[in-house]
Design a protein around this motif. Structure first.
Motif, short mmCIF file in Angstrom:
data_model
loop_
_atom_site.label_atom_id
_atom_site.label_comp_id
_atom_site.label_asym_id
_atom_site.label_seq_id
_atom_site.Cartn_x
_atom_site.Cartn_y
_atom_site.Cartn_z
N LEU A 192 12.91 25.51 25.92
CA LEU A 192 12.41 24.57 27.02
C LEU A 192 11.15 23.56 26.42
O LEU A 192 11.12 22.40 26.48
CB LEU A 192 11.95 25.09 28.42
CG LEU A 192 11.08 24.14 29.21
CD1 LEU A 192 12.09 23.08 29.62
CD2 LEU A 192 10.92 25.05 30.43
N ALA A 218 12.47 20.84 23.86
CA ALA A 218 13.00 19.61 24.30
C ALA A 218 11.80 18.71 24.96
O ALA A 218 11.70 17.65 24.73
CB ALA A 218 13.79 20.13 25.45
N ASP A 267 11.37 14.92 23.58
CA ASP A 267 12.12 14.23 24.62
C ASP A 267 11.07 13.72 25.76
O ASP A 267 10.62 14.62 26.67
CB ASP A 267 12.96 14.93 25.09
CG ASP A 267 13.96 13.94 26.08
OD1 ASP A 267 14.09 12.69 25.83
OD2 ASP A 267 14.26 14.43 26.91
N SER A 306 12.61 15.04 29.11
CA SER A 306 12.43 16.36 29.26
C SER A 306 11.16 16.90 29.68
O SER A 306 10.82 17.84 30.23
CB SER A 306 13.03 17.10 27.95
OG SER A 306 14.39 17.16 27.87
N SER A 366 14.89 24.35 18.58
CA SER A 366 15.41 24.56 19.83
C SER A 366 15.65 23.48 20.70
O SER A 366 15.69 23.43 21.98
CB SER A 366 14.55 25.47 20.53
OG SER A 366 14.15 26.45 19.74
N VAL A 367 15.61 22.13 20.15
CA VAL A 367 16.09 20.92 21.20
C VAL A 367 17.48 21.24 21.82
O VAL A 367 18.39 21.46 21.26
CB VAL A 367 16.07 19.85 20.17
CG1 VAL A 367 16.23 18.33 21.02
CG2 VAL A 367 14.64 19.47 19.52
N VAL A 368 17.31 20.84 23.10
CA VAL A 368 18.59 20.61 23.95
C VAL A 368 18.62 19.48 24.85
O VAL A 368 17.89 18.55 24.87
CB VAL A 368 18.29 22.02 25.00
CG1 VAL A 368 18.08 23.16 24.41
CG2 VAL A 368 17.09 21.86 25.99
N SER A 369 19.82 19.64 25.69
CA SER A 369 20.11 18.23 26.34
C SER A 369 19.50 18.29 27.64
O SER A 369 18.90 19.51 28.01
CB SER A 369 21.62 18.03 26.48
OG SER A 369 22.04 19.23 27.39
N LEU A 370 19.41 17.14 28.34
CA LEU A 370 18.79 16.98 29.73
C LEU A 370 19.29 17.90 30.72
O LEU A 370 18.73 18.60 31.28
CB LEU A 370 18.75 15.52 30.26
CG LEU A 370 17.76 14.70 29.74
CD1 LEU A 370 18.13 13.36 30.43
CD2 LEU A 370 16.38 15.21 29.83
N GLN A 415 20.61 21.10 30.06
CA GLN A 415 20.12 22.17 29.67
C GLN A 415 18.56 22.45 29.89
O GLN A 415 18.17 23.48 30.32
CB GLN A 415 20.39 22.33 28.18
CG GLN A 415 21.85 22.40 27.89
CD GLN A 415 22.08 22.74 26.49
OE1 GLN A 415 21.60 21.66 25.51
NE2 GLN A 415 22.91 23.53 26.01
N THR A 416 17.91 21.13 29.99
CA THR A 416 16.35 21.27 30.10
C THR A 416 16.35 21.74 31.61
O THR A 416 15.49 22.48 31.99
CB THR A 416 15.80 19.75 30.03
OG1 THR A 416 15.65 19.51 28.61
CG2 THR A 416 14.51 20.09 30.48
N ARG A 434 19.95 13.40 25.64
CA ARG A 434 18.69 13.63 24.81
C ARG A 434 17.94 12.18 24.45
O ARG A 434 16.69 12.28 24.70
CB ARG A 434 19.09 14.38 23.27
CG ARG A 434 17.72 14.53 22.55
CD ARG A 434 18.16 14.80 21.17
NE ARG A 434 18.89 13.68 20.15
CZ ARG A 434 19.54 13.78 19.26
NH1 ARG A 434 19.67 14.87 18.61
NH2 ARG A 434 20.02 12.96 18.59
#
Length: 513
Positions: free
Chosen positions: A26, A29, A33, A36, A101-105, A107-108, A285
């Motif tokens: 988290l 992200a 972003d 995020s 550890s960057v994730v998509s929205l 997933q955020t 993202r």
């Protein structure tokens, strides 16, 4: 440091409720972003993080946000160094771990749920521990203890009540607004519109023709005597080269290419080398970057995403909730910036008897989220085989104005371009997308398809149970599988290790929105 943020171990030897991987993902992200970051800061506080280093990073990100500083791992590193906190969290190596550890929205939001739930579990444990101490006291009053417990639950929000509540708007306070159009009665401003069709029918040609008209204020094919305000266009095209395909097609359509920009990639800064690298654009993202680009143009009226499936990243295109979470921010951006978003999508495998609204590939959420959906199909009545139809599948905003017909011709430089017919067409998308191939005499497939739809109209069912029942009804296994396609039956995996279930798409989602 707050009590909840400390790495306290319960006295019974059990581990305090935590998910450090979710916390780290988290923060990764949030660190790169802006959207995020906004979600995390809105949902959580520093005390929600179990690891003290994570709580420190969260506070620094909050400070950067309040100071309107552009976020990134490099700026986060500088802020931590200035506050003498970089070594306290584990140095640069810790930040490198965040960058991985960057994730998509979607997933955020999911990670926020995990961190928040673990935080509430820890607070509940501590409160229960206090309750236990009070309950064993010699002069304990159970009624008073229980009342105090419920009051603490409500005040702290452990039970989820303190932060929740309906957001209500009195309609008398809402100022009515007129619906505005990019293409009157066909493509709305501030809305998501989808154009779907099989490969090779000219979907991209249609979108570039629309872009050319927007860039030059050229009237629409069915409204040749009406003004069409000029504006800029942003194009995301994952399949066509901008030099040998997109630019020549725009030139042939008469576009003002100075008002058309293409998104080719997004640049990211490496926190260690401070060097930039190009990454593919992903909707989950990079939507904030797209919003900045649209805003920077000043007069943008149209954003084209072709095809939208190329920009989903790891999002499963068949999962309704995941697609809705991805498309909702896109629709909000369109409404906020007053631009039309036109997304190109593909059709699923051809079936007979299936309504056009269920032919869009992947989740029905693509259709549900869009305010208008158009299908591109060949004209089955055209003996030349060159005439194409643009037909309404769904239009929640305007009247049914019928479809339009076009052909792909070439100009004097042998560049392809769209030629529209002046008159509208009356054929429907359902009719155009119906498979008219003759059936074998005596085929039981139509009968089996009708049997399948009747059986699954009640809801989903395990595939092995359906096949067993079909055999009892006199249908072979191969006939049922052919009929499954004709009936528009979908198959879904029941959990990671579960079997397959069969269902009708309309029973899965509750039908068209």
């Amino acid at each position: 440091m707050s009590r909840a943020a400390a790495t306290t171990v319960p006295t019974n030897g059990q581990q305090m409720p935590q998910d450090l991987e979710a916390e780290r993902a988290l923060l990764g992200a949030m660190a790169v972003d802006p959207e995020s970051l906004a979600i995390g800061l809105d949902r959580l506080t520093a005390s929600a993080f179990m690891l003290p280093a994570h709580a420190i990073v969260f506070r620094v990100l909050d400070e950067l946000h309040n100071d309107a500083t552009e976020i990134g791992l490099h700026t986060l590193k500088d802020a931590l160094s200035q506050n003498a906190k970089l070594e306290a969290i584990g140095g640069v190596e810790f930040l490198v771990g965040l960058g991985e550890s960057v994730v998509s929205l979607p997933q955020t939001r999911f990670l926020c749920d995990i961190v928040e739930r673990k935080h509430r579990q820890r607070r509940l444990y501590l409160l229960a521990h206090e309750l236990q101490d009070k309950a064993v006291a010699a002069d304990a009053d159970p009624t008073e203890i229980i009342a105090d417990f419920h009051e603490r639950l409500d005040k702290t929000g452990i039970n989820g009540h303190a932060k929740s509540g309906l957001v209500l708007t009195r309609l008398a306070d809402v100022r009515p607004e007129r619906l505005t159009w990019l293409w009157p009665d066909r493509i709305g401003i501030g809305k998501l519109t989808v154009v779907s069709g099989d490969p090779g029918l000219g979907k991209s040609f249609v979108t570039l023709d629309i872009a050319a008209r927007v860039s030059t204020a050229t009237p629409w094919p069915d409204r040749r005597d009406e003004e069409n305000p000029a504006g800029s266009v942003v194009i995301l095209s994952a399949e066509d080269d901008i030099a040998d395909t997109i630019r020549p097609r725009l030139d042939a359509a008469g576009a003002d290419v100075a008002k058309v920009v293409a998104v080719q990639a997004i640049e990211r800064i490496d926190p260690d080398s401070n060097e930039s690298r190009r990454c593919p654009f992903l909707l989950g993202r990079d939507l904030p970057a797209l919003e900045r680009a649209v805003t920077g143009l000043g007069d943008c009226r149209l954003v084209i995403i072709d095809p939208i499936s190329a920009y989903l990243g790891d999002t499963d295109s068949h999962v309704n909730a995941a697609i809705r979470s991805l498309l909702a921010p896109l629709g909000e951006m369109a409404a906020r910036l007053r631009v039309a978003v036109l997304a190109v999508h593909h059709l699923n495998k051809g079936t007979s008897g299936t309504r056009a609204i269920y032919r869009t590939s992947g989740s029905l959420a693509f259709v549900a989220a869009a305010r208008a959906v158009w299908a591109v199909a060949p004209d089955k009545e055209d003996p030349t085989g060159r005439r194409r139809l643009l037909l309404p599948v769904k239009n929640n905003l305007g009247p049914d104005m019928g479809g339009l017909a076009y052909r792909i011709e070439t100009d004097h430089e042998d560049r392809p371009l769209i030629q529209w017919d002046a008159a509208t067409v009356s054929v429907t998308a359902d009719e155009a997308l119906t498979d008219d191939r003759p059936r074998r005499k005596g085929s039981k497939i139509p009968e089996a398809a009708a049997w399948l739809r009747e059986r699954l109209a009640r809801g989903s069912e395990r595939s092995d149970e359906v096949l067993a029942a079909a055999q009892e009804a006199g249908f072979s296994r191969s006939t049922v599988f052919r009929a499954k396609e004709e009936a528009g039956v979908a198959a879904r995996k029941s959990g990671f290790s579960g079997g397959w279930i069969w269902l009708l798409p309309e029973t899965e989602t509750g039908g068209e929105e």
